[in-house]
Write a protein that holds these residues in place. Sequence first.
Motif, PDB file in Angstrom:
ATOM      1  N   GLN A  32       1.254   8.072  10.503  1.00 35.97           N
ATOM      2  CA  GLN A  32       2.655   8.472  10.665  1.00 35.97           C
ATOM      3  C   GLN A  32       3.497   8.054   9.460  1.00 35.97           C
ATOM      4  O   GLN A  32       4.399   8.786   9.037  1.00 35.97           O
ATOM      5  CB  GLN A  32       3.224   7.859  11.947  1.00 35.97           C
ATOM      6  N   ASN A  33       3.201   6.893   8.901  1.00 34.13           N
ATOM      7  CA  ASN A  33       3.933   6.452   7.708  1.00 34.13           C
ATOM      8  C   ASN A  33       3.655   7.369   6.517  1.00 34.13           C
ATOM      9  O   ASN A  33       4.563   7.687   5.737  1.00 34.13           O
ATOM     10  CB  ASN A  33       3.556   5.012   7.366  1.00 34.13           C
ATOM     11  N   ILE A  34       2.407   7.788   6.375  1.00 31.40           N
ATOM     12  CA  ILE A  34       2.064   8.715   5.296  1.00 31.40           C
ATOM     13  C   ILE A  34       2.747  10.062   5.526  1.00 31.40           C
ATOM     14  O   ILE A  34       3.252  10.696   4.583  1.00 31.40           O
ATOM     15  CB  ILE A  34       0.533   8.885   5.187  1.00 31.40           C
ATOM     16  N   TYR A  35       2.790  10.505   6.778  1.00 31.80           N
ATOM     17  CA  TYR A  35       3.473  11.762   7.109  1.00 31.80           C
ATOM     18  C   TYR A  35       4.951  11.692   6.714  1.00 31.80           C
ATOM     19  O   TYR A  35       5.491  12.621   6.092  1.00 31.80           O
ATOM     20  CB  TYR A  35       3.327  12.044   8.602  1.00 31.80           C
ATOM     21  N   LYS A  36       5.614  10.594   7.072  1.00 35.95           N
ATOM     22  CA  LYS A  36       7.029  10.429   6.713  1.00 35.95           C
ATOM     23  C   LYS A  36       7.202  10.409   5.195  1.00 35.95           C
ATOM     24  O   LYS A  36       8.174  10.956   4.664  1.00 35.95           O
ATOM     25  CB  LYS A  36       7.575   9.140   7.326  1.00 35.95           C
ATOM     26  N   LEU A  37       6.249   9.790   4.518  1.00 38.24           N
ATOM     27  CA  LEU A  37       6.308   9.734   3.058  1.00 38.24           C
ATOM     28  C   LEU A  37       6.196  11.136   2.462  1.00 38.24           C
ATOM     29  O   LEU A  37       6.958  11.505   1.559  1.00 38.24           O
ATOM     30  CB  LEU A  37       5.183   8.837   2.540  1.00 38.24           C
ATOM     31  N   VAL A  38       5.263  11.930   2.971  1.00 38.38           N
ATOM     32  CA  VAL A  38       5.109  13.308   2.500  1.00 38.38           C
ATOM     33  C   VAL A  38       6.396  14.092   2.741  1.00 38.38           C
ATOM     34  O   VAL A  38       6.883  14.818   1.860  1.00 38.38           O
ATOM     35  CB  VAL A  38       3.912  13.989   3.199  1.00 38.38           C
ATOM     36  N   LYS A  39       6.982  13.939   3.917  1.00 37.92           N
ATOM     37  CA  LYS A  39       8.200  14.672   4.258  1.00 37.92           C
ATOM     38  C   LYS A  39       9.402  14.221   3.422  1.00 37.92           C
ATOM     39  O   LYS A  39      10.368  14.978   3.258  1.00 37.92           O
ATOM     40  CB  LYS A  39       8.513  14.508   5.748  1.00 37.92           C
ATOM     41  N   THR A  56       0.834  -1.206   0.000  1.00 38.28           N
ATOM     42  CA  THR A  56       0.000   0.000   0.000  1.00 38.28           C
ATOM     43  C   THR A  56       0.867   1.253   0.000  1.00 38.28           C
ATOM     44  O   THR A  56       0.649   2.179  -0.792  1.00 38.28           O
ATOM     45  CB  THR A  56      -0.939  -0.002   1.217  1.00 38.28           C
ATOM     46  N   LEU A  57       1.862   1.299   0.877  1.00 37.66           N
ATOM     47  CA  LEU A  57       2.750   2.462   0.917  1.00 37.66           C
ATOM     48  C   LEU A  57       3.553   2.596  -0.369  1.00 37.66           C
ATOM     49  O   LEU A  57       3.822   3.711  -0.834  1.00 37.66           O
ATOM     50  CB  LEU A  57       3.695   2.377   2.115  1.00 37.66           C
ATOM     51  N   GLU A  58       3.924   1.472  -0.964  1.00 38.08           N
ATOM     52  CA  GLU A  58       4.640   1.524  -2.245  1.00 38.08           C
ATOM     53  C   GLU A  58       3.759   2.151  -3.318  1.00 38.08           C
ATOM     54  O   GLU A  58       4.224   2.967  -4.127  1.00 38.08           O
ATOM     55  CB  GLU A  58       5.068   0.116  -2.658  1.00 38.08           C
TER      56      GLU A  58
END
Length: 655
Positions: free
Chosen positions: A339-346, A284-286
Amino acid sequence: MDVSSSSSLFSPSSLLSSSSLDTNLFAVEPHEVAFTQGSLKLGADVSVGLGNGLKRVFEYLQDELADRKVALKISDDTEHIISIGIDADVVPENEGYILNITEKGISIVAHDEQGAFWAVVTLLEVVDSSSKIAGSRIKLPCLTVHDWPDYSVRGFLLDVSRDKVPSMETLYRLVDRLAKYKINQFQLYFEHVFAYRKHKAVWKNASPFLPEEIQALDLYCKRKNIELVANQNSLAHMHRWIMHKGYKELAETPSTVSKKNLERENYEHEGNPGYSLCPTNPGTLELIEGLYKELLPNFTCHTINVGLDEPNDLVRGGEKSRALIRKKGISEVYFDYLQNIYKLVKSFGNDRVMQFWADFIITEDELIRQLPKDVVPLLWGYEDEFPFEMGRKFYENGIRWFVCPSTCSWSSIGGRADDAIKNLSQAALKGKENGAAGYLITEWGDNGHHHPLSVSQLGLYLGARFSWNTRSAKKFSSDSLPLLLDNHVFHDKNHKMGQISLKVGDVYKQVLKPNSTLTCCSALLRILVFNNDLPDREVLESLSKEGLQKAIETLSESKKHLQEAALDGWEGGLVLQEYHWVIDALSFAAKFGIVLLENPAIKSVNDLKKSDRKELLKELIPVLDLYKTTWALRNRKGGFEDSFRRLDHLRTLLK
């Protein structure tokens, strides 16, 4: 007139509150305005003294005045008809400005470039309301306006995923309107309507936005003092992805994913299981990372709305994540993904800002304390008395947050005017009282997006008005609304269209029994759009036969007045065509409702007498035909079949 010395011409402390004056002249009510004696005669050629960093402001004013047959040029002389400068000491409010019109000239002093732009918007309103005199000269009243916004962010979100994908011309004209309403952020709600290179199976029938179209829209927005914010839902509302082969494995509840069901159900299928990605699947994150990589470079604004609303598949206990939910709890599973989406955005730059919908986290006080301080929670609520004051939790934890009311047009045909007025005004007042930094007007398209854009103009306009000056929400009276709509939305010189939009927009209430609990929808839409062989019993039990008959009378009267409306501008013909369809569709729905109430024992529309079905079908077919024509006025082909089949379902039953 020297730009640097123009601030000495007036004193803000001498101005009057706009509440003591007739301010129908202005689309959004200024905080302070004073009309004085005298007038300024503006000729066909006007010189401008311009301060540093104001090229965009000048170009906008130049283009707009050219449309009004006034030529503008920058002059280095000490005397100018118009001077524009920046002085934050004179105007301390962000985006604030002072506009002064005297018999000698026009002076604008602003806190910043944005404030100077809004001053020009106000000046153009004065120009448009002023009388023409000999030749092309315009006689402007002398006045002073000191103004600033109550919300630093005033945004508009347009749902382009369910199901209407607007043409670029529609979007450009909408941006023009947003600028005149002093809106400074714009979002297009994306689920599956961006042409991602590797995901054609998802968007091939959607008439998606191409990267170059978004880039062009972004540039157009910048010229109008508006940020175009990236938007891509990243958890739920992803059924149009996971219904396709190759994506189902990323679903949280793959056993419930059914392409056939999703394409067949007409009302509220998004609340059913099988429309969320799995937050614990690394794939999903990929996927989301790949989407962001393609999407974000098309926007100059470094903010993205990542969605994360309504994680219903998780709330029901999940499937792929069930074991982890039982071990850690749904709140922790959701927060880990956030939090994973936040790190991805950053990862795309530390200056990136993540907006996300706050409906899940608003009740999780401990998680709110753990949120990164630079996220922006978006607290949405669409009812009359939604408790926007809950957002104070974010403010007290040092987090900027937005109130997000609605135009209240979704799941209707003619809008829900009273709901919109109450929701938009309450959001403005409660947000300001509880530290909200932004106000995002949402325009959704749930259940087929059958209402035309003109129906949503009432909500867009009021949201813009209330978010700029919350006092206008506190003292708002519906009695003044028809004139405001005629002057600033529909531009109807015969003053009919404002009243029509209100009358048609309140039909949803007229048809209901006094004790009805039906909310966030119109019963008239729901007796046209339903899943099985008969509208829901809840809907039928909410209807009043007397109310339906009165609604038919209201709509008939409105249709007569529609013939008397005289709308100026490029959009006038579109609005009249759209409202013609709206009135016909609602009239048919009301007649159909009466027939259903007169036949309470039937279990299917097909059980009605053949003569009744024949008569209803005769009236429905022109409504469906006109819907096709009306759709094409502003929108692309993609999404039409999905929207149309929801209405066409009734035709098949009547046959």
